[in-house]
Scaffold this motif. Structure first.
Motif, PDB file in Angstrom:
ATOM      1  N   ALA A 263       0.826  -1.208   0.000  1.00 20.10           N
ATOM      2  CA  ALA A 263       0.000   0.000   0.000  1.00 20.10           C
ATOM      3  C   ALA A 263       0.858   1.256   0.000  1.00 20.10           C
ATOM      4  O   ALA A 263       0.504   2.265  -0.626  1.00 20.10           O
ATOM      5  CB  ALA A 263      -0.922   0.005   1.208  1.00 20.10           C
ATOM      6  N   LEU A 264       1.987   1.213   0.699  1.00 19.16           N
ATOM      7  CA  LEU A 264       2.886   2.364   0.708  1.00 19.16           C
ATOM      8  C   LEU A 264       3.313   2.729  -0.709  1.00 19.16           C
ATOM      9  O   LEU A 264       3.413   3.903  -1.064  1.00 19.16           O
ATOM     10  CB  LEU A 264       4.117   2.062   1.573  1.00 19.16           C
ATOM     11  N   ILE A 265       3.543   1.720  -1.542  1.00 21.86           N
ATOM     12  CA  ILE A 265       3.959   1.970  -2.921  1.00 21.86           C
ATOM     13  C   ILE A 265       2.789   2.475  -3.750  1.00 21.86           C
ATOM     14  O   ILE A 265       2.923   3.417  -4.545  1.00 21.86           O
ATOM     15  CB  ILE A 265       4.549   0.687  -3.542  1.00 21.86           C
ATOM     16  N   LEU A 266       1.624   1.876  -3.569  1.00 21.00           N
ATOM     17  CA  LEU A 266       0.447   2.321  -4.315  1.00 21.00           C
ATOM     18  C   LEU A 266       0.117   3.780  -4.024  1.00 21.00           C
ATOM     19  O   LEU A 266      -0.502   4.455  -4.855  1.00 21.00           O
ATOM     20  CB  LEU A 266      -0.758   1.444  -3.970  1.00 21.00           C
ATOM     21  N   HIS A 267       0.523   4.284  -2.863  1.00 24.95           N
ATOM     22  CA  HIS A 267       0.251   5.668  -2.515  1.00 24.95           C
ATOM     23  C   HIS A 267       1.227   6.644  -3.177  1.00 24.95           C
ATOM     24  O   HIS A 267       1.033   7.863  -3.062  1.00 24.95           O
ATOM     25  CB  HIS A 267       0.293   5.849  -0.989  1.00 24.95           C
ATOM     26  N   GLN A 268       2.259   6.136  -3.845  1.00 21.33           N
ATOM     27  CA  GLN A 268       3.175   7.031  -4.545  1.00 21.33           C
ATOM     28  C   GLN A 268       2.507   7.504  -5.836  1.00 21.33           C
ATOM     29  O   GLN A 268       2.075   6.680  -6.640  1.00 21.33           O
ATOM     30  CB  GLN A 268       4.494   6.321  -4.850  1.00 21.33           C
ATOM     31  N   PRO A 269       2.430   8.796  -6.077  1.00 23.17           N
ATOM     32  CA  PRO A 269       1.702   9.297  -7.251  1.00 23.17           C
ATOM     33  C   PRO A 269       2.322   8.897  -8.580  1.00 23.17           C
ATOM     34  O   PRO A 269       1.646   8.944  -9.609  1.00 23.17           O
ATOM     35  CB  PRO A 269       1.734  10.821  -7.059  1.00 23.17           C
ATOM     36  N   TRP A 270       3.572   8.469  -8.564  1.00 23.98           N
ATOM     37  CA  TRP A 270       4.262   8.093  -9.803  1.00 23.98           C
ATOM     38  C   TRP A 270       4.216   6.588 -10.063  1.00 23.98           C
ATOM     39  O   TRP A 270       4.688   6.132 -11.104  1.00 23.98           O
ATOM     40  CB  TRP A 270       5.722   8.546  -9.750  1.00 23.98           C
ATOM     41  N   ALA A 271       3.691   5.802  -9.153  1.00 25.75           N
ATOM     42  CA  ALA A 271       3.697   4.337  -9.300  1.00 25.75           C
ATOM     43  C   ALA A 271       2.488   3.900 -10.125  1.00 25.75           C
ATOM     44  O   ALA A 271       1.350   4.041  -9.690  1.00 25.75           O
ATOM     45  CB  ALA A 271       3.683   3.663  -7.932  1.00 25.75           C
ATOM     46  N   ASP A 272       2.732   3.364 -11.313  1.00 26.58           N
ATOM     47  CA  ASP A 272       1.648   2.938 -12.200  1.00 26.58           C
ATOM     48  C   ASP A 272       1.254   1.483 -11.978  1.00 26.58           C
ATOM     49  O   ASP A 272       0.078   1.144 -12.008  1.00 26.58           O
ATOM     50  CB  ASP A 272       2.067   3.125 -13.663  1.00 26.58           C
ATOM     51  N   VAL A 273       2.250   0.605 -11.789  1.00 26.59           N
ATOM     52  CA  VAL A 273       2.009  -0.818 -11.556  1.00 26.59           C
ATOM     53  C   VAL A 273       2.929  -1.276 -10.432  1.00 26.59           C
ATOM     54  O   VAL A 273       4.123  -0.975 -10.448  1.00 26.59           O
ATOM     55  CB  VAL A 273       2.274  -1.671 -12.818  1.00 26.59           C
ATOM     56  N   VAL A 274       2.379  -1.966  -9.459  1.00 21.21           N
ATOM     57  CA  VAL A 274       3.162  -2.508  -8.344  1.00 21.21           C
ATOM     58  C   VAL A 274       3.108  -4.024  -8.432  1.00 21.21           C
ATOM     59  O   VAL A 274       2.020  -4.611  -8.466  1.00 21.21           O
ATOM     60  CB  VAL A 274       2.601  -2.028  -6.995  1.00 21.21           C
ATOM     61  N   LEU A 275       4.266  -4.656  -8.487  1.00 19.65           N
ATOM     62  CA  LEU A 275       4.313  -6.105  -8.663  1.00 19.65           C
ATOM     63  C   LEU A 275       4.163  -6.858  -7.346  1.00 19.65           C
ATOM     64  O   LEU A 275       4.812  -6.524  -6.345  1.00 19.65           O
ATOM     65  CB  LEU A 275       5.631  -6.530  -9.313  1.00 19.65           C
ATOM     66  N   SER A 276       3.323  -7.866  -7.373  1.00 19.59           N
ATOM     67  CA  SER A 276       3.310  -8.890  -6.338  1.00 19.59           C
ATOM     68  C   SER A 276       4.271  -9.990  -6.777  1.00 19.59           C
ATOM     69  O   SER A 276       4.258 -10.399  -7.932  1.00 19.59           O
ATOM     70  CB  SER A 276       1.904  -9.475  -6.191  1.00 19.59           C
ATOM     71  N   GLY A 277       5.084 -10.448  -5.856  1.00 22.08           N
ATOM     72  CA  GLY A 277       5.977 -11.564  -6.153  1.00 22.08           C
ATOM     73  C   GLY A 277       5.521 -12.826  -5.450  1.00 22.08           C
ATOM     74  O   GLY A 277       6.337 -13.674  -5.069  1.00 22.08           O
ATOM     75  N   ALA A 278       4.228 -12.971  -5.284  1.00 30.10           N
ATOM     76  CA  ALA A 278       3.661 -14.069  -4.506  1.00 30.10           C
ATOM     77  C   ALA A 278       4.073 -15.432  -5.033  1.00 30.10           C
ATOM     78  O   ALA A 278       4.179 -15.647  -6.234  1.00 30.10           O
ATOM     79  CB  ALA A 278       2.137 -13.965  -4.509  1.00 30.10           C
ATOM     80  N   ALA A 279       4.272 -16.359  -4.101  1.00 31.10           N
ATOM     81  CA  ALA A 279       4.574 -17.747  -4.459  1.00 31.10           C
ATOM     82  C   ALA A 279       3.405 -18.673  -4.142  1.00 31.10           C
ATOM     83  O   ALA A 279       3.427 -19.839  -4.517  1.00 31.10           O
ATOM     84  CB  ALA A 279       5.814 -18.233  -3.711  1.00 31.10           C
ATOM     85  N   THR A 280       2.383 -18.129  -3.440  1.00 29.80           N
ATOM     86  CA  THR A 280       1.182 -18.917  -3.129  1.00 29.80           C
ATOM     87  C   THR A 280      -0.047 -18.062  -3.416  1.00 29.80           C
ATOM     88  O   THR A 280       0.013 -16.823  -3.397  1.00 29.80           O
ATOM     89  CB  THR A 280       1.136 -19.354  -1.650  1.00 29.80           C
ATOM     90  N   VAL A 281      -1.178 -18.729  -3.629  1.00 27.12           N
ATOM     91  CA  VAL A 281      -2.431 -18.009  -3.861  1.00 27.12           C
ATOM     92  C   VAL A 281      -2.812 -17.192  -2.624  1.00 27.12           C
ATOM     93  O   VAL A 281      -3.345 -16.079  -2.730  1.00 27.12           O
ATOM     94  CB  VAL A 281      -3.549 -18.999  -4.242  1.00 27.12           C
ATOM     95  N   GLU A 282      -2.509 -17.725  -1.448  1.00 21.73           N
ATOM     96  CA  GLU A 282      -2.813 -17.008  -0.218  1.00 21.73           C
ATOM     97  C   GLU A 282      -2.005 -15.715  -0.133  1.00 21.73           C
ATOM     98  O   GLU A 282      -2.540 -14.662   0.269  1.00 21.73           O
ATOM     99  CB  GLU A 282      -2.529 -17.890   0.998  1.00 21.73           C
ATOM    100  N   GLN A 283      -0.721 -15.787  -0.487  1.00 26.25           N
ATOM    101  CA  GLN A 283       0.096 -14.571  -0.497  1.00 26.25           C
ATOM    102  C   GLN A 283      -0.447 -13.556  -1.489  1.00 26.25           C
ATOM    103  O   GLN A 283      -0.503 -12.355  -1.207  1.00 26.25           O
ATOM    104  CB  GLN A 283       1.542 -14.917  -0.853  1.00 26.25           C
TER     105      GLN A 283
END
Length: 323
Positions: A263-283
């Motif tokens: 969420a901290l990254i999503l709040h940056q006005p310049w961030a267009d896409v934030v990657l999840s590096g999840a290894a499980t569906v739960e993550q």
């Protein structure tokens, strides 16, 4: 630009992408992989895990998927999923070239990847990517560019990348290391026939490593799509490994530490896409809750205290074992 569709999307999760670094190969540097992955890390098992994640991501509104030549069989796994889902035409597909995967499907390899940003490597890996992803490739990025990378000054390479852009594939780069800001600013100055070459930049930014923020804002203002990777700092900001302030905010929200970190990254006005590096569906599901976390000024101020010196952050990352 293939990301125009994401820019116009109203679904918050459309701005969260899924990166395949953690599941395209048996070994990586994220924490707790022994807990996250099955005991059997054979090709079939990780293909099944990758497809499981892609299914879940697509069902929950994620529309950007990110692979790389050095992520083992990530392109192959992604290509198989796309073939099985011909109606998923709204997916944006990105991959990277510039590192060769050398681990031979082993966790204990002496070298897991070898870097080469020369034109010959580009041609070889572009052919390999084309064979797997064909015309589904939307974005091709130079992998882990640093300020001293020869790719930034190689006119022959630039001409070849411009030719790729003329075919309709967006050209971008990813950056790494304590000098990310310098690499990004150098990339912004690269032109071919008077036109900017790079249209996207993917960089590491998280609660511990914020040094590229100014350069990423400049890139965004220059019209580039900004993709953020390693938002979880390879697991250092997740679960009980997260610093106390992140866990406190997570408890206040009734969510996981991972959601607060992203969420901290999503709040940056310049961030267009934030990657999840999840290894499980739960993550993955936990990561996607980042879109609903309320980070007011007081909470952001509390998170600012976590920032490390870039050199210290990257030294710590370099020491993480492959597992």
């Amino acid at each position: 630009m293939p990301f125009a569709a994401l820019a116009a999307a109203t679904t918050p999760t459309a701005h969260i992408g899924l990166g395949l670094a953690a599941v395209g190969r048996p070994g990586y540097i994220n924490l707790h992989r022994d807990r996250d992955l099955p005991a059997d890390r054979g090709v079939d098992a990780l293909r099944a895990r990758t497809h499981e994640l892609l299914d879940a991501a697509y069902a929950q509104g994620v529309r950007y998927f990110d692979a790389a030549r050095s992520y083992g069989r990530s392109e192959e796994f992604l290509a198989g999923w796309l073939t099985a889902h011909p109606d998923a035409t709204d997916v944006v597909v990105g991959s990277k070239w510039g590192y060769a995967y050398t681990a031979g499907w082993s966790v204990d390899a002496e070298a897991h990847e070898v870097k080469d940003h020369g034109p010959a490597m580009y041609e070889r890996q572009r052919a390999e990517t084309r064979e797997l992803l064909g015309d589904r490739l939307d974005l091709y990025q130079i992998h882990s560019v640093t300020a001293d990378s020869p790719a930034l000054g190689d006119k022959e390479l630039h001409a070849r990348l411009a030719a790729l852009a003329a075919e309709g594939v967006t050209v971008g780069l990813s950056t790494s290391g304590p000098g990310q800001a310098d690499a990004i600013r150098a990339a912004l100055a690269v032109t071919v026939d008077g036109e900017p070459l790079f249209r996207t930049v993917q960089a590491t930014f998280n609660a511990l490593e914020t040094s590229a923020a100014g350069a990423l804002a400049e890139a965004h203002d220059a019209g580039l799509t900004v993709i953020v990777k390693e938002g979880m700092a390879n697991g250092r900001l997740a679960g009980t490994d997260a610093p106390a302030v992140i866990r406190e905010i997570a408890d206040e929200e009734g969510l996981g530490s991972d959601a607060v970190a992203l969420a901290l990254i999503l709040h940056q006005p310049w961030a267009d896409v934030v990657l999840s590096g999840a290894a499980t569906v739960e993550q993955l599901s936990g990561n996607l809750h980042a879109a609903v976390v309320d980070l007011d000024e007081e909470r952001r101020d509390r998170l600012d205290a976590l920032v490390e010196e870039p050199e210290a952050y990257w030294r710590h990352r370099a020491a993480l074992p492959w597992s």
